[in-house]
Scaffold this motif. Structure first.
Motif, PDB file in Angstrom:
ATOM      1  N   LEU A  19       0.804  -1.218   0.000  1.00 30.14           N
ATOM      2  CA  LEU A  19       0.000   0.000   0.000  1.00 30.14           C
ATOM      3  C   LEU A  19       0.840   1.273   0.000  1.00 30.14           C
ATOM      4  N   ARG A  20       2.140   1.150   0.015  1.00 34.17           N
ATOM      5  CA  ARG A  20       3.004   2.331  -0.060  1.00 34.17           C
ATOM      6  C   ARG A  20       2.727   3.090  -1.357  1.00 34.17           C
ATOM      7  N   GLY A  21       2.467   4.389  -1.218  1.00 33.98           N
ATOM      8  CA  GLY A  21       2.231   5.234  -2.387  1.00 33.98           C
ATOM      9  C   GLY A  21       0.843   5.118  -2.984  1.00 33.98           C
ATOM     10  N   LYS A  22      -0.070   4.391  -2.335  1.00 30.79           N
ATOM     11  CA  LYS A  22      -1.397   4.153  -2.889  1.00 30.79           C
ATOM     12  C   LYS A  22      -2.461   5.005  -2.191  1.00 30.79           C
ATOM     13  N   LYS A  23      -3.619   5.105  -2.854  1.00 28.06           N
ATOM     14  CA  LYS A  23      -4.772   5.776  -2.252  1.00 28.06           C
ATOM     15  C   LYS A  23      -5.475   4.781  -1.338  1.00 28.06           C
ATOM     16  N   VAL A  24      -5.416   5.069  -0.062  1.00 29.07           N
ATOM     17  CA  VAL A  24      -5.914   4.127   0.941  1.00 29.07           C
ATOM     18  C   VAL A  24      -7.120   4.740   1.666  1.00 29.07           C
ATOM     19  N   GLY A  25      -8.264   4.120   1.518  1.00 29.30           N
ATOM     20  CA  GLY A  25      -9.472   4.612   2.163  1.00 29.30           C
ATOM     21  C   GLY A  25      -9.625   4.051   3.565  1.00 29.30           C
ATOM     22  N   VAL A  26     -10.112   4.889   4.468  1.00 31.74           N
ATOM     23  CA  VAL A  26     -10.392   4.451   5.825  1.00 31.74           C
ATOM     24  C   VAL A  26     -11.335   5.458   6.462  1.00 31.74           C
ATOM     25  N   LYS A  28      -1.512   7.983   0.427  1.00 33.68           N
ATOM     26  CA  LYS A  28      -2.488   9.056   0.348  1.00 33.68           C
ATOM     27  C   LYS A  28      -3.761   8.561   1.034  1.00 33.68           C
ATOM     28  N   ILE A  29      -3.970   9.006   2.273  1.00 30.24           N
ATOM     29  CA  ILE A  29      -5.135   8.580   3.038  1.00 30.24           C
ATOM     30  C   ILE A  29      -6.369   9.333   2.539  1.00 30.24           C
ATOM     31  N   VAL A  30      -7.407   8.576   2.215  1.00 29.91           N
ATOM     32  CA  VAL A  30      -8.653   9.143   1.715  1.00 29.91           C
ATOM     33  C   VAL A  30      -9.753   8.904   2.756  1.00 29.91           C
TER      34      VAL A  30
END
Length: 369
Positions: free
Chosen positions: A136-143, A168-170
């Motif tokens: 998940l490094r460098g990815k758009k991560v939803g939480v 990138k925390i979304v």
């Protein structure tokens, strides 16, 4: 005339004889003998809280001389504040939320940890190649934010990924639309809710429902960051009273019996949930109940008894995630009341560990219908 007088006299005598029974006897069945208490739920009526509704429906609370009201939760209801304000004796919430409240100087204490393990996951698409948390490094991560992100952040940090710098925390809404539309690379999902939402959706490329094989499911419990969720808490000053300790023991005993009932009678338990809150579809609720049972059973210590190792994980995540400013003290929870309830259930030959319980295979339905 004589017959009329005799009938009147007989009617009067029957009223006199029956009157004491109507007022409630020594069996605890009358309202005057019942201890009235309220349980504040964490969320709306759904299978996540099935055991409490089953205890009410099956008369388990009444058997313990309790008159219980269950107050549903919602987005604007904070169970800790309801209990602290005296509107409810018992509340349900995640353990890290309890620790945050205590960290602010408000005295509440966990008396039963009903969920043995965490149901939080992070999911990715199988065709994305994002199979591990390290991917998940460098990815758009939803939480979900607002306190729901700490398990995920702990998992990322544990694997050398700074959530704020390396991803990138979304901010994820309480649905899976961003994920389904592939606007984010990963999404938070509880095993009993959002994961089912994906599986209840048709794949536009095939016209069939999505399958688990279409997903990578990263469970926080398997990553070592599964902070504990639904537990029962009370005000610290309230539980100091010995009479209230007895009420709490009876409440937990009946509630645990309700969860045992839902473990052993899932279809009838599902009916009870739907009767109390038909908002969510039957298919979704059936999936949810199966997954909730998997979070409770097996319970090696006995249902509701906190496992020390899980407590240590939870309080460390709360500290590392800045949920709390100072380390949580061990008096944030107590096990004696749950242990007493479990011991009484054992005396009644109730299986309080569920060691032989096996998770069912539930067929999802489109839209959770």
């Amino acid at each position: 005339m004589r017959q009329t007088r005799w009938l009147a006299l007989a009617a009067l005598l029957s009223v006199i004889v029956l009157a004491p029974a109507a007022c409630g006897g020594d069996d605890g069945g009358g309202d005057g003998d019942m201890d009235k208490v309220t349980l504040q739920s964490k969320w709306v009526v759904q299978a996540q809280f099935a055991g409490y509704y089953a205890a009410l429906d099956q008369g388990f609370y009444e058997d313990e001389d309790l008159d219980v009201t269950i107050r549903p939760g919602g987005p604007d209801i904070v169970p800790e504040q309801v209990v602290l304000g005296g509107q409810a004796e018992f509340g349900i919430d995640w353990l890290d939320s309890l620790l945050a409240t205590r960290d602010q100087g408000q005295e509440i204490v966990n008396i039963a940890q009903v969920f043995t393990r965490s149901g939080m996951t992070e999911v990715t698409w199988a065709d994305s190649g994002l199979e591990e948390i390290t991917d998940l490094r460098g990815k758009k991560v939803g939480v979900w934010l607002g306190g729901n992100e700490h398990k995920l952040f702990a998992a990322l940090n544990k694997n050398g990924i700074d959530p704020q710098k390396d991803t990138k925390i979304v901010k994820q809404p309480f649905d899976m639309n961003l994920f389904l539309n592939r606007e984010i690379d990963a999404a938070a999902a509880m095993t009993y809710n959002e994961l089912a939402q994906v599986l209840e959706t048709k794949n536009p490329d095939t016209g069939d429902l999505y399958q688990l094989s279409d997903l990578n499911v990263m469970k926080m419990s398997e990553l070592g960051t599964g902070a504990l969720e639904d537990g029962v808490f009370v005000r610290s000053d309230w539980i100091e009273d010995e009479d209230n300790q007895d009420i709490a023991k009876r409440f937990l005993k009946a509630s645990f019996r309700g969860w045992v009932y839902c473990r052993d009678n899932p279809e009838d338990c599902l009916r009870i949930v739907l009767d109390n809150g038909p908002t969510l579809g039957e298919g979704h609720q059936r999936w949810q109940l199966n997954e909730i049972n998997a979070l409770i059973w097996p319970a090696p210590q006995g249902i509701g008894i906190m496992e020390p190792e899980s407590w240590e994980v939870t309080k460390q995540i709360a500290l590392d995630g800045k949920v709390i400013k100072k380390p949580a003290s061990d008096d944030a929870y107590r096990t004696d009341i749950a242990e007493a309830a479990v011991d009484e259930l054992k005396e009644d030959d109730v299986d309080v560990t569920g060691e032989s319980w096996q998770k069912e295979t539930v067929q999802v339905t489109e839209g959770g219908a």
